[in-house]
Design an enzyme around this catalytic site. Structure first.
Site, PDB file in Angstrom:
ATOM      1  N   HIS A 208       0.842  -1.206   0.000  1.00  0.00           N
ATOM      2  CA  HIS A 208       0.000   0.000   0.000  1.00  0.00           C
ATOM      3  C   HIS A 208       0.875   1.253   0.000  1.00  0.00           C
ATOM      4  O   HIS A 208       0.851   2.054   0.938  1.00  0.00           O
ATOM      5  CB  HIS A 208      -0.909  -0.017   1.234  1.00  0.00           C
ATOM      6  CG  HIS A 208      -2.356   0.203   0.903  1.00  0.00           C
ATOM      7  ND1 HIS A 208      -3.099  -0.714   0.204  1.00  0.00           N
ATOM      8  CD2 HIS A 208      -3.191   1.247   1.163  1.00  0.00           C
ATOM      9  CE1 HIS A 208      -4.331  -0.264   0.065  1.00  0.00           C
ATOM     10  NE2 HIS A 208      -4.421   0.930   0.629  1.00  0.00           N
ATOM     11  N   GLY A 213      -5.161   5.911  -3.964  1.00  0.00           N
ATOM     12  CA  GLY A 213      -5.060   5.405  -5.331  1.00  0.00           C
ATOM     13  C   GLY A 213      -4.466   4.017  -5.440  1.00  0.00           C
ATOM     14  O   GLY A 213      -4.274   3.513  -6.549  1.00  0.00           O
ATOM     15  N   GLY A 215      -5.702   1.020  -4.820  1.00  0.00           N
ATOM     16  CA  GLY A 215      -6.543   0.022  -5.458  1.00  0.00           C
ATOM     17  C   GLY A 215      -6.545   0.141  -6.969  1.00  0.00           C
ATOM     18  O   GLY A 215      -6.374  -0.847  -7.692  1.00  0.00           O
ATOM     19  N   ARG A 216      -6.714   1.363  -7.466  1.00  0.00           N
ATOM     20  CA  ARG A 216      -6.755   1.573  -8.913  1.00  0.00           C
ATOM     21  C   ARG A 216      -5.401   1.273  -9.563  1.00  0.00           C
ATOM     22  O   ARG A 216      -5.335   0.614 -10.603  1.00  0.00           O
ATOM     23  CB  ARG A 216      -7.192   3.006  -9.215  1.00  0.00           C
ATOM     24  CG  ARG A 216      -8.703   3.213  -9.125  1.00  0.00           C
ATOM     25  CD  ARG A 216      -9.086   4.663  -8.916  1.00  0.00           C
ATOM     26  NE  ARG A 216      -8.750   5.099  -7.567  1.00  0.00           N
ATOM     27  CZ  ARG A 216      -9.009   6.313  -7.094  1.00  0.00           C
ATOM     28  NH1 ARG A 216      -9.591   7.208  -7.867  1.00  0.00           N
ATOM     29  NH2 ARG A 216      -8.693   6.630  -5.856  1.00  0.00           N
ATOM     30  N   VAL A 217      -4.318   1.717  -8.936  1.00  0.00           N
ATOM     31  CA  VAL A 217      -2.990   1.417  -9.488  1.00  0.00           C
ATOM     32  C   VAL A 217      -2.735  -0.088  -9.434  1.00  0.00           C
ATOM     33  O   VAL A 217      -2.205  -0.681 -10.388  1.00  0.00           O
ATOM     34  CB  VAL A 217      -1.894   2.184  -8.725  1.00  0.00           C
ATOM     35  CG1 VAL A 217      -0.505   1.725  -9.179  1.00  0.00           C
ATOM     36  CG2 VAL A 217      -2.044   3.685  -8.948  1.00  0.00           C
ATOM     37  N   TYR A 251     -12.376  -8.077  -1.122  1.00  0.00           N
ATOM     38  CA  TYR A 251     -11.705  -7.555   0.073  1.00  0.00           C
ATOM     39  C   TYR A 251     -11.430  -8.655   1.088  1.00  0.00           C
ATOM     40  O   TYR A 251     -10.378  -8.683   1.727  1.00  0.00           O
ATOM     41  CB  TYR A 251     -12.553  -6.450   0.699  1.00  0.00           C
ATOM     42  CG  TYR A 251     -12.565  -5.155  -0.073  1.00  0.00           C
ATOM     43  CD1 TYR A 251     -11.440  -4.715  -0.766  1.00  0.00           C
ATOM     44  CD2 TYR A 251     -13.710  -4.358  -0.136  1.00  0.00           C
ATOM     45  CE1 TYR A 251     -11.443  -3.524  -1.484  1.00  0.00           C
ATOM     46  CE2 TYR A 251     -13.724  -3.164  -0.840  1.00  0.00           C
ATOM     47  CZ  TYR A 251     -12.589  -2.756  -1.509  1.00  0.00           C
ATOM     48  OH  TYR A 251     -12.597  -1.580  -2.222  1.00  0.00           O
TER      49      TYR A 251
END
Length: 385
Positions: A208, A213, A215-217, A251
Protein backbone atom coordinates in the site's frame (compact mmCIF):
# COMPACT_ATOMS: atom_id res chain seq x y z
CA UNK A 1 -12.46 0.99 17.17
CA UNK A 2 -11.77 -2.69 16.50
CA UNK A 3 -8.19 -3.90 16.79
CA UNK A 4 -6.35 -4.36 13.47
CA UNK A 5 -7.00 -7.74 11.92
CA UNK A 6 -3.48 -7.95 10.59
CA UNK A 7 -0.38 -5.82 11.02
CA UNK A 8 2.55 -5.95 8.62
CA UNK A 9 5.02 -8.67 9.58
CA UNK A 10 7.72 -7.99 6.95
CA UNK A 11 7.44 -11.36 5.16
CA UNK A 12 9.98 -12.69 2.70
CA UNK A 13 7.82 -11.96 -0.33
CA UNK A 14 9.77 -13.84 -3.01
CA UNK A 15 9.16 -16.96 -0.90
CA UNK A 16 5.38 -16.76 -1.38
CA UNK A 17 4.20 -20.28 -2.05
CA UNK A 18 1.10 -22.01 -3.31
CA UNK A 19 -0.09 -25.52 -4.05
CA UNK A 20 0.96 -26.04 -7.66
CA UNK A 21 -1.52 -28.82 -8.32
CA UNK A 22 -4.52 -26.92 -6.98
CA UNK A 23 -3.57 -23.66 -8.69
CA UNK A 24 -2.58 -25.46 -11.90
CA UNK A 25 -6.01 -27.03 -12.23
CA UNK A 26 -7.70 -23.63 -12.02
CA UNK A 27 -5.18 -22.07 -14.40
CA UNK A 28 -5.92 -24.79 -16.95
CA UNK A 29 -9.63 -23.93 -16.82
CA UNK A 30 -8.88 -20.23 -17.20
CA UNK A 31 -6.55 -20.86 -20.13
CA UNK A 32 -9.20 -22.95 -21.84
CA UNK A 33 -11.72 -20.11 -21.44
CA UNK A 34 -9.12 -17.64 -22.72
CA UNK A 35 -8.51 -19.82 -25.77
CA UNK A 36 -12.23 -19.75 -26.57
CA UNK A 37 -12.18 -15.96 -26.45
CA UNK A 38 -9.13 -15.77 -28.72
CA UNK A 39 -10.72 -18.15 -31.21
CA UNK A 40 -13.97 -16.22 -31.36
CA UNK A 41 -12.16 -12.90 -31.52
CA UNK A 42 -10.30 -14.05 -34.63
CA UNK A 43 -13.64 -14.39 -36.43
CA UNK A 44 -14.45 -10.71 -35.96
CA UNK A 45 -13.41 -7.88 -38.21
CA UNK A 46 -11.10 -5.10 -37.09
CA UNK A 47 -13.91 -2.59 -36.53
CA UNK A 48 -15.93 -5.06 -34.46
CA UNK A 49 -12.92 -5.89 -32.27
CA UNK A 50 -12.17 -2.23 -31.76
CA UNK A 51 -15.78 -1.44 -30.82
CA UNK A 52 -15.83 -4.28 -28.30
CA UNK A 53 -12.50 -3.16 -26.87
CA UNK A 54 -13.78 0.41 -26.48
CA UNK A 55 -16.86 -0.69 -24.54
CA UNK A 56 -14.87 -3.11 -22.36
CA UNK A 57 -12.30 -0.41 -21.56
CA UNK A 58 -15.06 2.08 -20.69
CA UNK A 59 -16.81 -0.38 -18.39
CA UNK A 60 -13.50 -1.32 -16.74
CA UNK A 61 -12.68 2.32 -15.98
CA UNK A 62 -16.09 2.86 -14.40
CA UNK A 63 -15.79 -0.40 -12.43
CA UNK A 64 -12.30 0.17 -10.99
CA UNK A 65 -13.41 3.60 -9.76
CA UNK A 66 -16.66 2.18 -8.37
CA UNK A 67 -14.73 -0.35 -6.28
CA UNK A 68 -13.28 2.66 -4.45
CA UNK A 69 -16.71 4.26 -4.10
CA UNK A 70 -16.28 6.78 -6.92
CA UNK A 71 -18.97 7.13 -9.59
CA UNK A 72 -17.80 8.08 -13.07
CA UNK A 73 -19.99 9.33 -15.90
CA UNK A 74 -20.09 6.38 -18.29
CA UNK A 75 -20.98 8.59 -21.26
CA UNK A 76 -17.98 10.82 -20.58
CA UNK A 77 -15.71 7.79 -20.25
CA UNK A 78 -17.05 6.29 -23.49
CA UNK A 79 -16.48 9.57 -25.30
CA UNK A 80 -12.86 9.75 -24.21
CA UNK A 81 -12.19 6.09 -24.99
CA UNK A 82 -13.79 6.45 -28.43
CA UNK A 83 -11.46 9.32 -29.26
CA UNK A 84 -8.44 7.31 -28.12
CA UNK A 85 -9.34 4.24 -30.17
CA UNK A 86 -10.76 6.07 -33.16
CA UNK A 87 -14.21 4.58 -32.73
CA UNK A 88 -17.16 6.53 -34.10
CA UNK A 89 -19.21 7.80 -31.19
CA UNK A 90 -21.75 10.43 -30.32
CA UNK A 91 -20.18 13.42 -28.57
CA UNK A 92 -20.32 12.97 -24.81
CA UNK A 93 -19.92 15.24 -21.82
CA UNK A 94 -16.58 16.90 -21.23
CA UNK A 95 -14.16 14.60 -19.45
CA UNK A 96 -12.74 15.72 -16.08
CA UNK A 97 -8.97 15.58 -15.76
CA UNK A 98 -8.98 12.76 -13.23
CA UNK A 99 -11.02 10.54 -15.57
CA UNK A 100 -8.62 11.20 -18.41
CA UNK A 101 -5.82 10.41 -15.96
CA UNK A 102 -7.33 7.03 -15.15
CA UNK A 103 -7.72 6.25 -18.85
CA UNK A 104 -4.14 7.40 -19.45
CA UNK A 105 -2.70 4.88 -17.01
CA UNK A 106 -4.92 2.05 -18.25
CA UNK A 107 -3.78 2.85 -21.79
CA UNK A 108 -0.14 3.01 -20.72
CA UNK A 109 -0.36 -0.41 -19.07
CA UNK A 110 -1.70 -2.07 -22.23
CA UNK A 111 0.15 -0.20 -24.98
CA UNK A 112 3.49 -0.26 -23.15
CA UNK A 113 3.02 -3.59 -21.44
CA UNK A 114 6.51 -4.79 -22.36
CA UNK A 115 8.19 -1.79 -20.71
CA UNK A 116 9.66 -2.38 -17.23
CA UNK A 117 7.57 -1.41 -14.22
CA UNK A 118 9.54 1.21 -12.29
CA UNK A 119 9.12 3.49 -9.29
CA UNK A 120 8.79 6.43 -11.68
CA UNK A 121 6.09 4.73 -13.73
CA UNK A 122 4.07 3.88 -10.63
CA UNK A 123 4.49 7.44 -9.36
CA UNK A 124 3.23 8.80 -12.67
CA UNK A 125 0.23 6.49 -12.61
CA UNK A 126 -0.78 7.59 -9.12
CA UNK A 127 -0.24 11.27 -9.90
CA UNK A 128 -2.49 10.98 -12.97
CA UNK A 129 -5.37 9.98 -10.69
CA UNK A 130 -5.09 13.15 -8.60
CA UNK A 131 -4.25 16.03 -10.97
CA UNK A 132 -5.20 18.66 -8.39
CA UNK A 133 -3.17 17.09 -5.58
CA UNK A 134 -6.36 16.47 -3.62
CA UNK A 135 -8.38 13.36 -2.87
CA UNK A 136 -11.82 14.79 -2.23
CA UNK A 137 -11.23 17.63 0.24
CA UNK A 138 -7.93 16.26 1.54
CA UNK A 139 -4.54 17.27 0.18
CA UNK A 140 -2.41 14.19 -0.44
CA UNK A 141 1.11 13.35 -1.54
CA UNK A 142 1.05 12.61 -5.28
CA UNK A 143 3.71 11.25 -7.59
CA UNK A 144 5.62 9.76 -4.65
CA UNK A 145 5.29 7.08 -2.00
CA UNK A 146 3.70 8.00 1.31
CA UNK A 147 5.79 9.61 4.01
CA UNK A 148 3.41 10.22 6.92
CA UNK A 149 4.50 8.79 10.26
CA UNK A 150 1.14 7.45 11.48
CA UNK A 151 0.20 3.87 10.50
CA UNK A 152 -1.48 3.35 7.12
CA UNK A 153 -4.67 1.48 7.98
CA UNK A 154 -7.26 0.01 5.65
CA UNK A 155 -10.64 0.67 7.26
CA UNK A 156 -14.35 0.49 6.51
CA UNK A 157 -17.47 1.66 8.28
CA UNK A 158 -18.80 5.03 9.38
CA UNK A 159 -16.82 7.44 11.54
CA UNK A 160 -16.66 6.26 15.12
CA UNK A 161 -17.47 2.68 14.15
CA UNK A 162 -14.59 1.90 11.81
CA UNK A 163 -13.28 -1.59 11.31
CA UNK A 164 -9.54 -1.86 10.68
CA UNK A 165 -8.91 -4.66 8.19
CA UNK A 166 -5.20 -4.27 7.77
CA UNK A 167 -2.26 -2.12 8.84
CA UNK A 168 0.34 -1.64 6.10
CA UNK A 169 4.11 -1.37 6.63
CA UNK A 170 5.41 1.92 8.03
CA UNK A 171 6.33 4.60 5.52
CA UNK A 172 10.02 4.17 6.32
CA UNK A 173 9.89 0.68 4.80
CA UNK A 174 7.85 1.41 1.68
CA UNK A 175 10.72 2.31 -0.69
CA UNK A 176 12.66 -0.84 0.19
CA UNK A 177 9.59 -3.06 -0.05
CA UNK A 178 8.67 -1.60 -3.43
CA UNK A 179 12.23 -2.08 -4.65
CA UNK A 180 11.92 -5.77 -3.76
CA UNK A 181 8.59 -6.05 -5.51
CA UNK A 182 9.80 -4.36 -8.69
CA UNK A 183 12.96 -6.46 -8.78
CA UNK A 184 10.79 -9.60 -8.60
CA UNK A 185 8.27 -8.25 -11.10
CA UNK A 186 10.85 -7.28 -13.72
CA UNK A 187 13.32 -10.14 -13.38
CA UNK A 188 11.55 -13.26 -12.11
CA UNK A 189 9.91 -14.80 -15.17
CA UNK A 190 8.87 -18.03 -13.49
CA UNK A 191 5.28 -19.16 -13.21
CA UNK A 192 2.13 -18.66 -15.23
CA UNK A 193 1.18 -15.06 -16.04
CA UNK A 194 -2.22 -15.40 -14.40
CA UNK A 195 -0.50 -16.45 -11.19
CA UNK A 196 1.97 -13.59 -11.52
CA UNK A 197 -0.92 -11.14 -11.84
CA UNK A 198 -2.43 -12.51 -8.63
CA UNK A 199 0.85 -12.31 -6.74
CA UNK A 200 1.76 -8.85 -8.04
CA UNK A 201 -1.62 -7.42 -7.09
CA UNK A 202 -1.48 -8.96 -3.62
CA UNK A 203 2.07 -7.75 -3.03
CA UNK A 204 1.31 -4.20 -4.16
CA UNK A 205 -1.92 -3.93 -2.16
CA UNK A 206 -0.18 -5.27 0.95
CA UNK A 207 2.62 -2.71 0.77
CA UNK A 208 0.00 0.00 0.00
CA UNK A 209 2.71 2.47 -1.02
CA UNK A 210 0.63 5.56 -1.77
CA UNK A 211 -1.53 7.79 0.38
CA UNK A 212 -4.43 7.15 -2.02
CA UNK A 213 -5.06 5.41 -5.33
CA UNK A 214 -3.54 2.05 -4.35
CA UNK A 215 -6.54 0.02 -5.46
CA UNK A 216 -6.75 1.57 -8.91
CA UNK A 217 -2.99 1.42 -9.49
CA UNK A 218 -2.94 -2.17 -8.23
CA UNK A 219 -5.61 -3.19 -10.71
CA UNK A 220 -3.73 -1.45 -13.52
CA UNK A 221 -0.79 -3.71 -12.65
CA UNK A 222 -3.14 -6.61 -13.33
CA UNK A 223 -3.98 -5.03 -16.71
CA UNK A 224 -0.27 -4.80 -17.52
CA UNK A 225 0.44 -8.45 -16.71
CA UNK A 226 -2.58 -9.64 -18.72
CA UNK A 227 -1.60 -7.43 -21.66
CA UNK A 228 1.89 -8.95 -21.64
CA UNK A 229 0.27 -12.36 -21.65
CA UNK A 230 -2.52 -12.03 -24.21
CA UNK A 231 -2.18 -8.70 -25.99
CA UNK A 232 -5.39 -7.50 -27.62
CA UNK A 233 -7.49 -10.17 -25.92
CA UNK A 234 -6.78 -8.63 -22.52
CA UNK A 235 -8.83 -5.56 -23.48
CA UNK A 236 -11.96 -7.69 -23.43
CA UNK A 237 -11.28 -9.33 -20.05
CA UNK A 238 -13.29 -7.13 -17.70
CA UNK A 239 -11.46 -8.06 -14.50
CA UNK A 240 -12.42 -4.94 -12.52
CA UNK A 241 -16.06 -5.34 -13.48
CA UNK A 242 -15.98 -8.86 -12.07
CA UNK A 243 -14.21 -7.68 -8.91
CA UNK A 244 -16.82 -4.96 -8.46
CA UNK A 245 -19.59 -7.54 -8.68
CA UNK A 246 -17.81 -9.50 -5.93
CA UNK A 247 -16.34 -6.54 -4.06
CA UNK A 248 -17.01 -7.95 -0.59
CA UNK A 249 -15.41 -11.28 -1.50
CA UNK A 250 -12.53 -9.41 -3.14
CA UNK A 251 -11.70 -7.56 0.07
CA UNK A 252 -12.19 -10.67 2.19
CA UNK A 253 -9.84 -12.73 0.03
CA UNK A 254 -7.18 -10.01 0.02
CA UNK A 255 -7.44 -9.70 3.80
CA UNK A 256 -7.12 -13.45 4.26
CA UNK A 257 -4.07 -13.58 2.04
CA UNK A 258 -2.46 -10.68 3.92
CA UNK A 259 -3.03 -12.36 7.27
CA UNK A 260 -2.35 -15.96 6.35
CA UNK A 261 1.44 -16.13 6.09
CA UNK A 262 3.29 -17.00 2.90
CA UNK A 263 0.93 -19.72 1.63
CA UNK A 264 -1.28 -17.80 -0.79
CA UNK A 265 -2.95 -20.74 -2.53
CA UNK A 266 -6.48 -19.63 -1.66
CA UNK A 267 -5.93 -16.11 -2.99
CA UNK A 268 -4.33 -17.27 -6.24
CA UNK A 269 -7.11 -19.79 -6.89
CA UNK A 270 -9.78 -17.17 -6.17
CA UNK A 271 -8.12 -14.62 -8.45
CA UNK A 272 -7.59 -17.02 -11.35
CA UNK A 273 -11.23 -18.06 -11.00
CA UNK A 274 -12.20 -14.42 -11.55
CA UNK A 275 -10.04 -14.33 -14.69
CA UNK A 276 -11.80 -17.43 -15.97
CA UNK A 277 -15.20 -15.85 -15.28
CA UNK A 278 -14.09 -12.70 -17.11
CA UNK A 279 -13.07 -14.80 -20.13
CA UNK A 280 -16.39 -16.64 -20.13
CA UNK A 281 -18.24 -13.34 -20.03
CA UNK A 282 -16.07 -11.98 -22.84
CA UNK A 283 -16.97 -15.03 -24.95
CA UNK A 284 -20.68 -14.32 -24.46
CA UNK A 285 -20.18 -10.68 -25.47
CA UNK A 286 -18.36 -11.78 -28.62
CA UNK A 287 -21.19 -14.20 -29.40
CA UNK A 288 -23.64 -11.32 -29.16
CA UNK A 289 -21.48 -9.18 -31.44
CA UNK A 290 -21.30 -11.99 -33.99
CA UNK A 291 -25.07 -12.48 -33.80
CA UNK A 292 -25.64 -8.78 -34.41
CA UNK A 293 -23.25 -8.88 -37.36
CA UNK A 294 -25.13 -11.81 -38.91
CA UNK A 295 -28.42 -10.02 -38.26
CA UNK A 296 -27.39 -6.95 -40.23
CA UNK A 297 -25.85 -9.01 -43.02
CA UNK A 298 -29.09 -10.98 -43.35
CA UNK A 299 -31.24 -7.87 -43.43
CA UNK A 300 -28.88 -5.52 -45.26
CA UNK A 301 -31.28 -5.27 -48.19
CA UNK A 302 -34.13 -3.84 -46.10
CA UNK A 303 -34.85 -0.14 -46.57
CA UNK A 304 -35.21 0.88 -42.93
CA UNK A 305 -36.15 4.31 -41.73
CA UNK A 306 -33.72 6.05 -39.33
CA UNK A 307 -36.10 5.49 -36.43
CA UNK A 308 -36.49 1.79 -37.23
CA UNK A 309 -32.72 1.40 -37.36
CA UNK A 310 -32.36 3.29 -34.06
CA UNK A 311 -34.83 1.00 -32.28
CA UNK A 312 -33.24 -2.13 -33.70
CA UNK A 313 -29.83 -0.98 -32.48
CA UNK A 314 -31.25 -0.36 -29.01
CA UNK A 315 -32.65 -3.90 -28.89
CA UNK A 316 -29.49 -5.46 -30.28
CA UNK A 317 -27.18 -3.53 -27.96
CA UNK A 318 -29.24 -4.69 -24.96
CA UNK A 319 -28.43 -8.30 -25.84
CA UNK A 320 -30.50 -11.45 -25.20
CA UNK A 321 -33.18 -10.51 -22.70
CA UNK A 322 -31.41 -7.25 -21.94
CA UNK A 323 -34.23 -4.95 -23.04
CA UNK A 324 -36.58 -5.82 -20.21
CA UNK A 325 -40.16 -6.40 -21.29
CA UNK A 326 -39.34 -6.25 -24.99
CA UNK A 327 -40.24 -3.42 -27.38
CA UNK A 328 -43.78 -2.10 -27.15
CA UNK A 329 -45.55 0.54 -29.21
CA UNK A 330 -45.36 2.93 -26.27
CA UNK A 331 -41.61 2.40 -25.84
CA UNK A 332 -41.11 2.87 -29.57
CA UNK A 333 -42.97 6.19 -29.38
CA UNK A 334 -40.78 7.32 -26.49
CA UNK A 335 -37.51 6.31 -28.17
CA UNK A 336 -38.26 7.87 -31.54
CA UNK A 337 -40.63 10.72 -30.75
CA UNK A 338 -43.09 9.49 -33.35
CA UNK A 339 -46.87 9.03 -33.15
CA UNK A 340 -48.55 5.87 -31.92
CA UNK A 341 -49.88 5.12 -35.41
CA UNK A 342 -46.40 5.44 -36.93
CA UNK A 343 -44.88 3.34 -34.15
CA UNK A 344 -47.41 0.58 -34.69
CA UNK A 345 -46.86 0.67 -38.46
CA UNK A 346 -43.05 0.60 -38.09
CA UNK A 347 -43.14 -2.37 -35.75
CA UNK A 348 -45.53 -4.29 -37.99
CA UNK A 349 -43.22 -3.70 -40.95
CA UNK A 350 -40.22 -4.97 -38.99
CA UNK A 351 -42.17 -8.08 -38.07
CA UNK A 352 -43.34 -8.66 -41.66
CA UNK A 353 -39.75 -8.29 -42.92
CA UNK A 354 -38.54 -10.86 -40.40
CA UNK A 355 -36.41 -8.55 -38.27
CA UNK A 356 -38.61 -8.80 -35.17
CA UNK A 357 -40.64 -11.53 -33.51
CA UNK A 358 -43.96 -10.64 -31.91
CA UNK A 359 -45.26 -12.09 -28.65
CA UNK A 360 -48.57 -11.50 -26.91
CA UNK A 361 -51.61 -9.63 -28.15
CA UNK A 362 -53.33 -6.31 -27.66
CA UNK A 363 -51.73 -4.13 -25.02
CA UNK A 364 -49.41 -7.01 -24.07
CA UNK A 365 -47.85 -7.15 -27.53
CA UNK A 366 -44.05 -7.06 -27.39
CA UNK A 367 -41.36 -7.37 -30.06
CA UNK A 368 -37.90 -8.99 -29.89
CA UNK A 369 -35.01 -9.33 -32.37
CA UNK A 370 -35.36 -12.36 -34.61
CA UNK A 371 -31.99 -13.92 -33.76
CA UNK A 372 -31.63 -17.72 -33.41
CA UNK A 373 -30.19 -18.77 -30.06
CA UNK A 374 -31.36 -15.74 -28.12
CA UNK A 375 -34.52 -17.67 -27.20
CA UNK A 376 -36.52 -14.51 -26.88
CA UNK A 377 -39.73 -15.98 -28.27
CA UNK A 378 -40.00 -18.34 -25.29
CA UNK A 379 -39.00 -15.58 -22.90
CA UNK A 380 -41.59 -13.23 -24.36
CA UNK A 381 -44.31 -15.85 -24.18
CA UNK A 382 -43.49 -16.43 -20.52
CA UNK A 383 -43.67 -12.74 -19.69
CA UNK A 384 -46.98 -12.22 -21.46
CA UNK A 385 -48.60 -15.27 -19.86
Amino acid sequence: MDAPHFIWQDPDWPAMRYDGAVVGAEVALARRAQGVVEGKLSALGFDQRRTLAAEAWSQEAVATAAIEGERLDLLAVRSSVARRLGVASQPGPSVPRHIDGLLDIMDDAVNLAAAPLSHERLHAWQAALFPTGYSGMSKIRVGAYREHTEPMQIVSGRIGHEKVHYEAPPSSMVAAEMESMLDWFNHDGNGDSLVRAALAHLWFETVHPFEDGNGRVGRVIIDLVLARDSGETSRLMRISQGLLAKREDYYIELERAQSGGLDVTAWVVWFVTQVRAACEQAALIIDEAMAKGRFWRTHGDKELSPRQRKVLNVLLDAGPGGFEGGMSTKKYESLTGTSRASASRDLSELEDWGLLLRAGNGRSTRYYPNIPGWDLRAEAAGRSA
